[in-house]
Design a protein around this motif. Structure first.
Motif, PDB file in Angstrom:
ATOM      1  N   ASP A   1       0.827  -1.207   0.000  1.00 18.10           N
ATOM      2  CA  ASP A   1       0.000   0.000   0.000  1.00 18.10           C
ATOM      3  C   ASP A   1       0.863   1.260   0.000  1.00 18.10           C
ATOM      4  N   LEU A   2       2.205   1.057  -0.088  1.00 20.43           N
ATOM      5  CA  LEU A   2       3.171   2.152  -0.194  1.00 20.43           C
ATOM      6  C   LEU A   2       3.034   3.167   0.936  1.00 20.43           C
ATOM      7  N   ARG A   3       2.833   2.643   2.151  1.00 17.68           N
ATOM      8  CA  ARG A   3       2.748   3.503   3.330  1.00 17.68           C
ATOM      9  C   ARG A   3       3.930   3.286   4.269  1.00 17.68           C
ATOM     10  N   GLY A   4       4.995   2.676   3.753  1.00 14.54           N
ATOM     11  CA  GLY A   4       6.182   2.477   4.573  1.00 14.54           C
ATOM     12  C   GLY A   4       5.904   1.606   5.777  1.00 14.54           C
ATOM     13  N   TRP A   5       6.417   2.056   6.935  1.00 10.90           N
ATOM     14  CA  TRP A   5       6.234   1.286   8.169  1.00 10.90           C
ATOM     15  C   TRP A   5       4.788   1.310   8.655  1.00 10.90           C
ATOM     16  N   LYS A   6       3.946   2.136   8.049  1.00 12.33           N
ATOM     17  CA  LYS A   6       2.535   2.157   8.399  1.00 12.33           C
ATOM     18  C   LYS A   6       1.722   1.231   7.497  1.00 12.33           C
ATOM     19  N   ASN A   7       2.402   0.390   6.737  1.00 12.38           N
ATOM     20  CA  ASN A   7       1.714  -0.602   5.904  1.00 12.38           C
ATOM     21  C   ASN A   7       0.695  -1.362   6.758  1.00 12.38           C
ATOM     22  N   GLN A   8      -0.548  -1.409   6.294  1.00 11.19           N
ATOM     23  CA  GLN A   8      -1.616  -1.979   7.107  1.00 11.19           C
ATOM     24  C   GLN A   8      -1.413  -3.463   7.387  1.00 11.19           C
ATOM     25  N   ALA A   9      -0.880  -4.203   6.433  1.00 19.36           N
ATOM     26  CA  ALA A   9      -0.613  -5.622   6.678  1.00 19.36           C
ATOM     27  C   ALA A   9       0.474  -5.788   7.729  1.00 19.36           C
ATOM     28  N   ALA A  10       1.518  -4.940   7.675  1.00 18.31           N
ATOM     29  CA  ALA A  10       2.594  -5.011   8.662  1.00 18.31           C
ATOM     30  C   ALA A  10       2.066  -4.713  10.056  1.00 18.31           C
ATOM     31  N   LEU A  11       1.148  -3.744  10.158  1.00 17.88           N
ATOM     32  CA  LEU A  11       0.559  -3.434  11.458  1.00 17.88           C
ATOM     33  C   LEU A  11      -0.292  -4.595  11.956  1.00 17.88           C
ATOM     34  N   LEU A  12      -1.054  -5.226  11.064  1.00 14.21           N
ATOM     35  CA  LEU A  12      -1.872  -6.377  11.448  1.00 14.21           C
ATOM     36  C   LEU A  12      -1.027  -7.510  12.002  1.00 14.21           C
ATOM     37  N   TYR A  13       0.165  -7.679  11.429  1.00 16.17           N
ATOM     38  CA  TYR A  13       1.020  -8.802  11.797  1.00 16.17           C
ATOM     39  C   TYR A  13       2.063  -8.423  12.855  1.00 16.17           C
ATOM     40  N   GLY A  14       1.993  -7.202  13.376  1.00 18.83           N
ATOM     41  CA  GLY A  14       2.915  -6.789  14.421  1.00 18.83           C
ATOM     42  C   GLY A  14       4.362  -6.771  13.979  1.00 18.83           C
ATOM     43  N   VAL A  15       4.611  -6.450  12.715  1.00 19.10           N
ATOM     44  CA  VAL A  15       5.973  -6.470  12.178  1.00 19.10           C
ATOM     45  C   VAL A  15       6.768  -5.308  12.749  1.00 19.10           C
ATOM     46  N   GLN A  16       7.874  -5.622  13.388  1.00 17.35           N
ATOM     47  CA  GLN A  16       8.749  -4.619  13.981  1.00 17.35           C
ATOM     48  C   GLN A  16      10.130  -4.602  13.351  1.00 17.35           C
ATOM     49  N   ALA A  17      10.414  -5.574  12.514  1.00 14.14           N
ATOM     50  CA  ALA A  17      11.715  -5.664  11.866  1.00 14.14           C
ATOM     51  C   ALA A  17      11.542  -6.398  10.547  1.00 14.14           C
ATOM     52  N   ILE A  18      12.357  -6.038   9.576  1.00 17.66           N
ATOM     53  CA  ILE A  18      12.378  -6.772   8.319  1.00 17.66           C
ATOM     54  C   ILE A  18      13.815  -7.141   7.988  1.00 17.66           C
ATOM     55  N   PRO A  19      14.016  -8.291   7.326  1.00 18.33           N
ATOM     56  CA  PRO A  19      13.009  -9.195   6.793  1.00 18.33           C
ATOM     57  C   PRO A  19      12.265  -9.958   7.893  1.00 18.33           C
ATOM     58  N   GLN A  20      10.989 -10.172   7.656  1.00 19.52           N
ATOM     59  CA  GLN A  20      10.147 -10.967   8.540  1.00 19.52           C
ATOM     60  C   GLN A  20       9.148 -11.724   7.675  1.00 19.52           C
ATOM     61  N   ASN A  21       8.821 -12.948   8.081  1.00 22.06           N
ATOM     62  CA  ASN A  21       7.864 -13.710   7.292  1.00 22.06           C
ATOM     63  C   ASN A  21       7.013 -14.615   8.174  1.00 22.06           C
ATOM     64  N   PHE A  22       5.910 -15.074   7.575  1.00 15.77           N
ATOM     65  CA  PHE A  22       4.937 -15.926   8.258  1.00 15.77           C
ATOM     66  C   PHE A  22       4.516 -17.024   7.288  1.00 15.77           C
ATOM     67  N   LEU A  23       4.600 -18.265   7.724  1.00 16.68           N
ATOM     68  CA  LEU A  23       4.165 -19.389   6.900  1.00 16.68           C
ATOM     69  C   LEU A  23       2.721 -19.724   7.238  1.00 16.68           C
ATOM     70  N   VAL A  24       1.851 -19.650   6.225  1.00 17.06           N
ATOM     71  CA  VAL A  24       0.426 -19.914   6.390  1.00 17.06           C
ATOM     72  C   VAL A  24       0.095 -21.224   5.686  1.00 17.06           C
TER      73      VAL A  24
END
Length: 367
Positions: free
Chosen positions: A319-342
């Protein structure tokens, strides 16, 4: 080191807003220095300064919350802290950390800030206590770095438990995100024990939002292949570079690795070959990768170029909102690279898979 959302509260002015104002005074004496010698006080996005007169200086102001700040001495007057190229930052060496708190903070030194004696209120005392603990941990030459790191983490958490009403505890809780991926079961009790003043402050509320993301994505127990009982992955929809919306629900029935990254993140780019290798091995076996970029509008072109340069064949969204990316906020992302296996049922079954761990974990789940 992984790129951090909150590398330091010293560099996070967004955490210092909409708060009651706290007056502060930082004053002292550094030898007999006179102009052009100057001290700079840097806090949030602000920089204050004062000339030295016979070694003496005084800085007054208000801050939105009790806050760590950097005090820098420049003997020739000109501030030298400067960004040199991408990722290179020169920091003038004669500096110290002071706590902006009600009541005066007094600096006393015969020659420099690095050797200064600092007195102040309770926040200054708390900071000095933590500094003493850190020195004791990292001054043991025969201790392995990993052992030092674990001792450091445990000491910080012990301080937080013992001081639930200290602003320093909230600062330290954010600071721990720099050295480990926060686990909900460990950090939630620390946060819940905080005083209402800390929880209701701007950084306190933001940490509460982080906890919501961590709770929504925690893996409650190891999940073996065939046992589809993980944590439901929060749904989101974001556009591809050409504007086509892609939803996580589109991946129902498949294993999908949600990969949070950015074009400007060096560690992320170094991780991409390992992701590409895993993709080539498992793509034909019911496995996909969904890239979510924390680039913003200004770096959109660099994001698209990085996808091409790194030869990433999987779908990319942002969504090109940087660290305010809504998916990142939903997933509690505090550092990158970060990933989740679904898994195929839409449950998170593993997180933070990098290097060999990625291949090993995929082998456990995917036949």
């Amino acid at each position: 080191m992984r790129k951090k959302l909150l590398s330091s509260l010293l560099l996070a002015p967004c955490l210092a807003c909409a708060q009651p104002s706290y007056p502060f005074v930082v004053k002292g004496r550094i030898g007999r220095l006179d102009a052009p010698a100057k001290v700079y006080l840097m806090y949030g996005a602000r920089v204050d300064s004062a000339w030295l007169r016979n070694g003496k200086f005084e800085l007054k102001g208000t801050t939105d919350l009790p806050f760590p700040a950097e005090l820098v001495l420049e003997r020739q007057g000109k501030r030298r802290d400067k960004l040199h190229g991408e990722g290179a930052y020169f920091k003038s060496p004669d500096r110290t950390t002071v706590m902006l708190e009600p009541g005066p903070v007094v600096i006393t030194s015969s020659d420099s800030l690095r050797n200064a004696h600092i007195t102040g209120g309770s926040l200054t005392a708390d900071y000095q206590q933590l500094h003493t603990i850190e020195d004791a941990i990292f001054s043991k030459p025969k201790t392995a770095p990993q052992e030092q790191l674990q001792a450091y983490i445990q000491a910080k958490k012990a301080f937080i438990k013992a001081n639930p009403s200290s602003w320093m505890s909230l600062y330290v809780l954010w600071q721990l995100n720099q050295v480990e991926q926060p686990q909900y079961a460990e950090v939630a009790p620390l946060y819940e024990a905080f005083s209402s003043a800390l929880r209701n402050s701007e950084p306190g509320r933001r940490y509460g939002e982080l906890l919501q993301g961590l709770q929504a994505t925690q893996v409650r127990a190891p999940v073996p292949a065939g046992d589809l009982t993980g944590t439901p992955a929060p749904a989101f929809t974001q556009p591809t570079p050409d504007g086509q919306p892609v939803s996580l629900v589109n991946y129902c029935g498949k294993y999908v690795l949600i990969d949070f990254w950015a074009s400007w993140c060096g560690p992320c780019r170094k991780e991409n070959p390992a992701l590409l290798q895993a993709y080539n091995i498992y793509h034909g076996r019911n496995f996909e990768i969904l890239g979510v970029s924390l680039d913003d509008e200004k770096s959109r072109t660099k994001w698209v170029k990085a996808i091409a340069d790194d030869h990433l064949p999987w779908t990319q969204v942002s969504d090109l909102r940087g660290w305010k990316n809504q998916a990142a906020l939903l997933y509690g992302v505090q550092a990158i690279p970060q990933n989740f296996l679904v898994d195929p049922m839409g449950n998170i079954v593993a997180i933070d898979l990098h290097g060999e761990k990625l291949q090993t974990t995929l082998a456990q789940f995917i036949e």
